[in-house]
Design an enzyme around this catalytic site. Structure first.
Site, short mmCIF file in Angstrom:
data_model
loop_
_atom_site.label_atom_id
_atom_site.label_comp_id
_atom_site.label_asym_id
_atom_site.label_seq_id
_atom_site.Cartn_x
_atom_site.Cartn_y
_atom_site.Cartn_z
N LYS A 75 22.62 -39.64 -50.31
CA LYS A 75 23.86 -39.11 -49.74
C LYS A 75 23.99 -39.34 -48.24
O LYS A 75 25.05 -39.67 -47.74
CB LYS A 75 23.98 -37.61 -50.03
CG LYS A 75 24.18 -37.29 -51.50
CD LYS A 75 24.39 -35.80 -51.68
CE LYS A 75 24.36 -35.42 -53.14
NZ LYS A 75 24.61 -33.99 -53.34
N ASP A 111 30.83 -31.59 -52.40
CA ASP A 111 29.86 -30.50 -52.62
C ASP A 111 30.36 -29.16 -52.07
O ASP A 111 30.21 -28.11 -52.73
CB ASP A 111 28.50 -30.84 -51.99
CG ASP A 111 27.68 -31.76 -52.87
OD1 ASP A 111 27.97 -31.87 -54.07
OD2 ASP A 111 26.73 -32.39 -52.35
P1 NAP Z 1 17.85 -33.03 -48.94
O1 NAP Z 1 18.86 -33.59 -48.02
O2 NAP Z 1 16.70 -33.85 -49.35
O3 NAP Z 1 17.38 -31.64 -48.25
C1 NAP Z 1 16.30 -31.06 -48.66
C2 NAP Z 1 16.12 -29.73 -47.90
O4 NAP Z 1 15.16 -29.06 -48.63
C3 NAP Z 1 15.60 -29.88 -46.49
O5 NAP Z 1 16.10 -28.81 -45.73
C4 NAP Z 1 14.09 -29.79 -46.69
O6 NAP Z 1 13.40 -29.22 -45.58
C5 NAP Z 1 14.02 -28.79 -47.82
N1 NAP Z 1 12.82 -28.99 -48.63
C6 NAP Z 1 12.53 -30.04 -49.44
N2 NAP Z 1 11.35 -29.85 -50.05
C7 NAP Z 1 10.87 -28.66 -49.60
C8 NAP Z 1 9.69 -27.92 -49.85
N3 NAP Z 1 8.75 -28.36 -50.70
N4 NAP Z 1 9.52 -26.75 -49.22
C9 NAP Z 1 10.45 -26.29 -48.35
N5 NAP Z 1 11.60 -26.95 -48.07
C10 NAP Z 1 11.81 -28.12 -48.70
O7 NAP Z 1 18.52 -32.61 -50.34
P2 NAP Z 1 19.98 -32.09 -50.58
O8 NAP Z 1 20.85 -33.24 -50.96
O9 NAP Z 1 20.38 -31.22 -49.45
O10 NAP Z 1 19.81 -31.23 -51.94
C11 NAP Z 1 19.06 -30.04 -51.98
C12 NAP Z 1 19.07 -29.47 -53.40
O11 NAP Z 1 20.38 -29.08 -53.79
C13 NAP Z 1 18.59 -30.49 -54.46
O12 NAP Z 1 17.74 -29.84 -55.36
C14 NAP Z 1 19.88 -30.90 -55.15
O13 NAP Z 1 19.65 -31.29 -56.49
C15 NAP Z 1 20.70 -29.61 -55.07
N6 NAP Z 1 22.15 -29.88 -55.15
C16 NAP Z 1 22.84 -29.35 -56.20
C17 NAP Z 1 24.21 -29.58 -56.30
C18 NAP Z 1 24.99 -29.00 -57.44
O14 NAP Z 1 26.10 -29.47 -57.71
N7 NAP Z 1 24.50 -27.99 -58.12
C19 NAP Z 1 24.88 -30.35 -55.33
C20 NAP Z 1 24.12 -30.87 -54.26
C21 NAP Z 1 22.76 -30.62 -54.19
P3 NAP Z 1 12.91 -30.15 -44.34
O15 NAP Z 1 14.11 -30.32 -43.46
O16 NAP Z 1 11.81 -29.36 -43.73
O17 NAP Z 1 12.43 -31.45 -44.95
#
Ligand code: NAP
Length: 297
Positions: A75, A111
């Protein structure tokens, strides 16, 4: 599982690019809508690695794909690869919908609107309340925007990497200032994950949103003071699963309202379907397909 539809020489395609992508439930939702509308179109999942994202995006006009959803980890990287961006995609610094407009790639992000619609569908009140958002990536950014639009009085962003939470808070402070008439920037604060064990962080929260993948795989969730949250606080996990997620299970055990991200997925999918096809899916069709794929009635 949907019965196989006959594809023809005229079938037009839409897709999702991700890595991994095989688990995606978007094909079930979009294909159910095509079926219901008797459209000669199909939605497929394409495993695209980060190294090949540029190539895969370039192939969209060449193959005549109508539109493509982007999921983890594409993304944010896709932002620089679009010919045009909507204001929302630029603000969130993330693209989850690529629309092929006469061979030009237009990036949008559904989103925040998807989350906002789900919170409204579920009658969750955010106006005038504290929203605690866990994470600082694209999904957290969408959660901040949804909370602002729904009138949250204060937003606290908690992230593993505090510097990233600070950057997100600063960028939305600028957005509020530029928008004029916004609330003062002190209303958006950044913290580390350790703040979640401090009873004062969630002590007055109206909603706590998990916008990280924590709990998606086998690992647990970071410690959080669930019992300190007000009785009417809602815990919202963007992750969706057949069982209560590791973030939601303790909320349920503490008698708090718990909602997973299935409704957000449906609502962002409905918006994407309209962007790709120019028509709305019939009401309820994408929801029924997702709920059936998740084994819920
Ligand atoms: P992303 O950009 O990869 O962001 C990940 C975030 O999670 C960052 O803040 C990261 O922290 C934190 N993180 C990752 N692994 C971690 C861990 N083991 N412990 C603590 N913090 C951790 O991902 P994203 O696109 O924002 O998506 C996040 C989640 O939302 C995903 O699971 C995705 O599937 C879900 N989502 C769902 C929908 C829906 O329609 N339901 C839509 C969008 C996203 P750091 O900054 O420290 O790395």
């Amino acid at each position: 599982m949907h019965p196989a539809r006959a594809l023809s020489g005229h079938t037009l395609l839409t897709a999702v690019f991700g890595d991994p992508v095989a688990h995606s439930l978007s094909p079930a939702m979009h294909n159910a809508a095509y079926e219901a509308l008797a459209m000669d179109r199909a939605y497929v999942a394409c495993h695209v690695t980060p190294e090949r994202l540029r190539e895969a995006l370039r192939a969209i006009p060449a193959l005549g794909l109508l539109g493509v959803n982007l999921t983890v980890p594409h993304k944010e990287r896709a932002v620089r690869l679009m010919a045009q961006l909507t204001d929302e995609a630029r603000l969130l610094h993330a693209v989850n919908c690529v629309i092929n407009r006469n061979g030009e790639l237009h990036g949008d992000n559904t989103d925040a609107r998807g989350l906002q619609a789900d919170l409204c569908d579920q009658n969750v009140t955010v106006a005038g309340k504290l929203a605690v958002i866990i994470g600082a990536g694209g999904a957290a950014s969408a959660a901040v925007l949804a909370a602002i639009r729904l009138g949250a009085a204060r937003i606290v962003i908690c992230n593993r990497t505090v510097a990233r939470a600070n950057r997100l808070a600063r960028s939305f402070a600028k957005y509020l200032a530029a928008r004029g008439g916004g609330r003062p920037h002190e209303t958006i604060e950044a913290r580390g994950l350790d703040a979640l064990v401090n009873p004062t962080t969630v002590g007055t929260a109206g909603i706590v949103i998990n916008a990280t993948p924590m709990g998606l795989k086998n690992g647990g969730f970071t410690p959080l003071s669930y019992a300190s949250a007000p009785n009417d606080c809602t815990f919202y996990d963007m992750i969706y699963a057949r069982e209560a997620t590791p973030f939601l299970a303790p909320a349920i055990a503490n008698g708090r309202r718990a909602i997973d991200g299935a409704g957000m997925l449906i609502n962002q999918g409905v918006l994407a379907f309209e962007l790709f096809n120019g028509v709305a899916p019939p009401p309820g069709v994408m929801r029924t397909a997702l709920m059936s794929a998740l084994g819920r009635t």
